[in-house]
Scaffold this motif. Structure first.
Motif, PDB file in Angstrom:
ATOM      1  N   ILE A  17       7.973   2.407   1.683  1.00 50.35           N
ATOM      2  CA  ILE A  17       8.142   3.542   2.592  1.00 50.35           C
ATOM      3  C   ILE A  17       9.323   4.398   2.136  1.00 50.35           C
ATOM      4  O   ILE A  17       9.245   5.631   2.099  1.00 50.35           O
ATOM      5  N   ALA A  18      10.426   3.733   1.797  1.00 46.96           N
ATOM      6  CA  ALA A  18      11.616   4.455   1.346  1.00 46.96           C
ATOM      7  C   ALA A  18      11.309   5.310   0.122  1.00 46.96           C
ATOM      8  O   ALA A  18      11.747   6.463   0.011  1.00 46.96           O
ATOM      9  N   LEU A  19      10.557   4.759  -0.821  1.00 50.98           N
ATOM     10  CA  LEU A  19      10.209   5.480  -2.044  1.00 50.98           C
ATOM     11  C   LEU A  19       9.472   6.778  -1.732  1.00 50.98           C
ATOM     12  O   LEU A  19       9.823   7.860  -2.233  1.00 50.98           O
ATOM     13  N   PHE A  20       8.442   6.691  -0.898  1.00 47.26           N
ATOM     14  CA  PHE A  20       7.632   7.875  -0.618  1.00 47.26           C
ATOM     15  C   PHE A  20       8.380   8.883   0.253  1.00 47.26           C
ATOM     16  O   PHE A  20       8.196  10.098   0.090  1.00 47.26           O
ATOM     17  N   LEU A  21       9.222   8.404   1.160  1.00 46.48           N
ATOM     18  CA  LEU A  21      10.026   9.339   1.938  1.00 46.48           C
ATOM     19  C   LEU A  21      11.024  10.079   1.044  1.00 46.48           C
ATOM     20  O   LEU A  21      11.200  11.298   1.162  1.00 46.48           O
ATOM     21  N   ALA A  22      11.669   9.349   0.150  1.00 41.63           N
ATOM     22  CA  ALA A  22      12.649   9.975  -0.738  1.00 41.63           C
ATOM     23  C   ALA A  22      11.987  11.015  -1.634  1.00 41.63           C
ATOM     24  O   ALA A  22      12.545  12.089  -1.888  1.00 41.63           O
ATOM     25  N   ARG A  23      10.796  10.709  -2.118  1.00 43.08           N
ATOM     26  CA  ARG A  23      10.101  11.673  -2.967  1.00 43.08           C
ATOM     27  C   ARG A  23       9.649  12.909  -2.188  1.00 43.08           C
ATOM     28  O   ARG A  23       9.360  13.948  -2.783  1.00 43.08           O
ATOM     29  N   ALA A  24       9.597  12.768  -0.857  1.00 42.70           N
ATOM     30  CA  ALA A  24       9.283  13.925  -0.020  1.00 42.70           C
ATOM     31  C   ALA A  24      10.542  14.693   0.376  1.00 42.70           C
ATOM     32  O   ALA A  24      10.466  15.630   1.167  1.00 42.70           O
ATOM     33  N   GLY A  25      11.680  14.278  -0.171  1.00 41.98           N
ATOM     34  CA  GLY A  25      12.915  14.991   0.078  1.00 41.98           C
ATOM     35  C   GLY A  25      13.772  14.442   1.199  1.00 41.98           C
ATOM     36  O   GLY A  25      14.784  15.049   1.569  1.00 41.98           O
ATOM     37  N   TRP A  26      13.412  13.279   1.725  1.00 46.68           N
ATOM     38  CA  TRP A  26      14.193  12.690   2.803  1.00 46.68           C
ATOM     39  C   TRP A  26      15.404  11.934   2.262  1.00 46.68           C
ATOM     40  O   TRP A  26      15.383  11.436   1.131  1.00 46.68           O
ATOM     41  N   ARG A  27      16.436  11.856   3.098  1.00 45.30           N
ATOM     42  CA  ARG A  27      17.606  11.017   2.800  1.00 45.30           C
ATOM     43  C   ARG A  27      17.377   9.665   3.462  1.00 45.30           C
ATOM     44  O   ARG A  27      17.262   9.580   4.688  1.00 45.30           O
ATOM     45  N   VAL A  28      17.327   8.620   2.645  1.00 43.03           N
ATOM     46  CA  VAL A  28      16.905   7.314   3.129  1.00 43.03           C
ATOM     47  C   VAL A  28      17.942   6.254   2.788  1.00 43.03           C
ATOM     48  O   VAL A  28      18.419   6.181   1.650  1.00 43.03           O
ATOM     49  N   THR A  29      18.260   5.421   3.781  1.00 44.52           N
ATOM     50  CA  THR A  29      19.109   4.254   3.574  1.00 44.52           C
ATOM     51  C   THR A  29      18.330   3.018   3.982  1.00 44.52           C
ATOM     52  O   THR A  29      17.700   2.989   5.048  1.00 44.52           O
ATOM     53  N   VAL A  30      18.357   1.998   3.140  1.00 42.06           N
ATOM     54  CA  VAL A  30      17.740   0.706   3.443  1.00 42.06           C
ATOM     55  C   VAL A  30      18.852  -0.311   3.637  1.00 42.06           C
ATOM     56  O   VAL A  30      19.707  -0.478   2.764  1.00 42.06           O
ATOM     57  N   VAL A  31      18.845  -0.984   4.785  1.00 45.80           N
ATOM     58  CA  VAL A  31      19.811  -2.039   5.072  1.00 45.80           C
ATOM     59  C   VAL A  31      19.087  -3.373   4.989  1.00 45.80           C
ATOM     60  O   VAL A  31      18.092  -3.594   5.695  1.00 45.80           O
ATOM     61  N   GLU A  32      19.573  -4.267   4.159  1.00 48.15           N
ATOM     62  CA  GLU A  32      18.963  -5.579   3.945  1.00 48.15           C
ATOM     63  C   GLU A  32      20.029  -6.647   4.071  1.00 48.15           C
ATOM     64  O   GLU A  32      21.004  -6.650   3.318  1.00 48.15           O
ATOM     65  N   LYS A  33      19.862  -7.568   5.021  1.00 48.69           N
ATOM     66  CA  LYS A  33      20.899  -8.570   5.259  1.00 48.69           C
ATOM     67  C   LYS A  33      20.916  -9.661   4.195  1.00 48.69           C
ATOM     68  O   LYS A  33      21.872 -10.430   4.117  1.00 48.69           O
ATOM     69  N   ASN A  34      19.881  -9.721   3.392  1.00 50.22           N
ATOM     70  CA  ASN A  34      19.832 -10.707   2.311  1.00 50.22           C
ATOM     71  C   ASN A  34      19.703  -9.929   1.004  1.00 50.22           C
ATOM     72  O   ASN A  34      20.409  -8.965   0.782  1.00 50.22           O
ATOM     73  N   LEU A  35      18.806 -10.329   0.142  1.00 50.46           N
ATOM     74  CA  LEU A  35      18.489  -9.593  -1.079  1.00 50.46           C
ATOM     75  C   LEU A  35      17.119  -8.961  -0.925  1.00 50.46           C
ATOM     76  O   LEU A  35      16.218  -9.560  -0.326  1.00 50.46           O
ATOM     77  N   ALA A  36      16.940  -7.782  -1.429  1.00 51.67           N
ATOM     78  CA  ALA A  36      15.660  -7.087  -1.308  1.00 51.67           C
ATOM     79  C   ALA A  36      14.538  -7.946  -1.887  1.00 51.67           C
ATOM     80  O   ALA A  36      14.641  -8.447  -3.008  1.00 51.67           O
ATOM     81  N   GLY A  37      13.463  -8.142  -1.098  1.00 47.55           N
ATOM     82  CA  GLY A  37      12.321  -8.932  -1.545  1.00 47.55           C
ATOM     83  C   GLY A  37      12.534 -10.424  -1.496  1.00 47.55           C
ATOM     84  O   GLY A  37      11.739 -11.174  -2.062  1.00 47.55           O
ATOM     85  N   ARG A  38      13.576 -10.887  -0.808  1.00 42.66           N
ATOM     86  CA  ARG A  38      13.932 -12.314  -0.818  1.00 42.66           C
ATOM     87  C   ARG A  38      12.864 -13.183  -0.172  1.00 42.66           C
ATOM     88  O   ARG A  38      12.627 -14.309  -0.619  1.00 42.66           O
ATOM     89  N   HIS A  39      12.214 -12.718   0.868  1.00 40.99           N
ATOM     90  CA  HIS A  39      11.308 -13.595   1.612  1.00 40.99           C
ATOM     91  C   HIS A  39       9.845 -13.323   1.272  1.00 40.99           C
ATOM     92  O   HIS A  39       9.457 -13.449   0.111  1.00 40.99           O
ATOM     93  N   ALA A  40       9.024 -12.929   2.225  1.00 40.70           N
ATOM     94  CA  ALA A  40       7.580 -12.870   1.984  1.00 40.70           C
ATOM     95  C   ALA A  40       7.209 -11.981   0.807  1.00 40.70           C
ATOM     96  O   ALA A  40       6.279 -12.283   0.056  1.00 40.70           O
ATOM     97  N   SER A  41       7.936 -10.884   0.609  1.00 41.80           N
ATOM     98  CA  SER A  41       7.551  -9.924  -0.426  1.00 41.80           C
ATOM     99  C   SER A  41       7.600 -10.495  -1.836  1.00 41.80           C
ATOM    100  O   SER A  41       6.748 -10.175  -2.672  1.00 41.80           O
ATOM    101  N   GLY A  42       8.571 -11.321  -2.116  1.00 43.60           N
ATOM    102  CA  GLY A  42       8.767 -11.782  -3.477  1.00 43.60           C
ATOM    103  C   GLY A  42       8.294 -13.184  -3.771  1.00 43.60           C
ATOM    104  O   GLY A  42       8.315 -13.612  -4.928  1.00 43.60           O
TER     105      GLY A  42
END
Length: 384
Positions: A17-42
């Motif tokens: 979601i962040a990728l596509f919003l940023a490419r549309a010109g949005w300012r996006v911040t992602v807050v992750e309490k662990n490491l990105a993709g640490r759980h189900a995604s990775g």
């Protein structure tokens, strides 16, 4: 409202979601309490599967399959190569008894009535040609020939890096302590890195998504699970398709180096408060037994590693994707029930386009956050 977005959760959905919003010109911040993709995604099986998917997910799944096929257009050529996308190797659901075969036949008829033709019945002779070493007990099954698999850990990294390259600020190991709407509109989050203000907030917190919703006064129920995987020692290459069960705890594929990656929906022990989960070894035996029952030639192949990943499962088996009914500027995107990996590019695109345009993509309608108040899951739509 402005185009500032705060995404809570740096998994594959949040980064897409962040990728596509940023490419549309949005300012996006992602807050992750662990490491990105640490759980189900990775740590999932990496299945690129339309086979036996809930029909409500099919429009997103079909779009996602096109995006995986042209992943270089989404994350760049180098990153796409690292994702090891293999489409067209097929996924096959085995019917190991008469009841499972009957279910496959009914499923095939139902899908044809819906004008979905990606799933085909496969007869025993064709099945054995595709799957050497398969038990003679296999009676047939379903095949989706376009399906395949990818490397989930590398894919999570690829989407994260692409998002950063598009201008997204990703703050890892950064806990969010408070989130509240501002009186004049928008949101204010208190984090380890200080206060963050944004006009939009997206709850992509995965297994923690229900807790975050509850903190904001919304009840979006999930069951937190710890899906388990295991990998064997290397064996001589013998299959190309991914093999899954109908009612059996069976899911495996052979990697490029020969090892078998085995899942099957076996549950470990979640420890949400500790941001971790644990394998329950006696439960893993059922998945191993189902694999050996289907492929007796694999008896005695040693398991060399197991792992788990935290995920959230909704009561009706499909995710929550949509705007809050209580708070303007808040979206919920979580509860993917262990099968969100393949959907992620299309979810990212559809959510981003909905926010940018102000009109909710009609493909997201089945996932509305209030749907459980008005309907019960239809049995013919559920994956057994």
């Amino acid at each position: 409202m402005s185009n500032d977005a705060l995404i809570v959760g740096g998994g594959l959905q949040g980064c897409a979601i962040a990728l596509f919003l940023a490419r549309a010109g949005w300012r996006v911040t992602v807050v992750e309490k662990n490491l990105a993709g640490r759980h189900a995604s990775g740590v999932n099986a990496g299945g690129l599967r339309s086979l036996m998917r809930d029909v409500r997910e099919y429009p997103l799944s079909l779009r996602a399959m096109d995006m995986w096929a042209k992943l270089a257009d989404v994350v760049g050529a180098v990153a796409a190569e690292s994702c090891e996308v293999r489409l067209g190797t097929a996924q096959i659901a085995l019917a190991m008894d008469a009841a499972e075969l009957q279910w496959c036949e009914a499923r095939s008829r139902s899908m044809r009535r819906r004008d979905i033709h990606s799933e085909e019945l496969i007869a025993p002779d064709a099945l054995h040609r595709l799957l050497p070493g398969l038990s003679g007990a296999a009676l047939g099954g379903l095949i989706s020939r376009r399906d395949g698999h990818a490397n989930p850990a590398n894919a999570a990294r690829a989407f994260r890096k692409a998002a950063e390259a598009a201008g997204v600020r990703i703050m890892e190991q950064c806990k969010m302590h408070d989130l509240a709407p501002k009186p004049a509109g928008g949101w204010r989050a208190e984090t380890d890195a200080g206060a963050i203000e944004a006009e939009w907030v997206l709850n992509c917190a995965g297994a923690w998504g229900s807790d975050l919703a509850a903190r904001l006064g919304e009840t979006l129920p999930i069951k937190v699970t710890a899906l388990s995987m295991m990998v064997t020692a290397r064996v001589k290459p013998f299959i190309t398709p991914v093999v899954i069960g109908v009612d059996q705890p069976l899911s495996f594929k052979q990697s490029a180096v020969g090892s078998l990656v085995i899942g099957g929906g076996i549950l470990g022990k979640p420890f949400l408060e500790g941001d971790t989960s644990f394998t329950v070894m006696e439960r893993m035996a059922s998945s191993a037994a189902a694999t050996v029952a289907a492929f007796p030639v694999l008896a005695g192949v040693p398991v060399v590693r197991t792992w788990t990943g935290l995920e959230g499962a909704t009561p009706d088996g499909i995710p929550f994707i949509g705007p809050s009914l209580s708070h303007p500027g808040l979206w919920h995107v979580f509860g993917f029930c262990g099968h969100g990996f393949q959907l992620a590019p299309a979810v990212g695109e559809a959510v981003a386009q909905s926010l940018v345009s102000g009109d909710i993509d009609p493909r997201l309608a089945p996932f509305a956050v209030d749907r459980l108040q008005f309907q019960t899951p239809r049995k013919e739509e559920a994956v057994p």
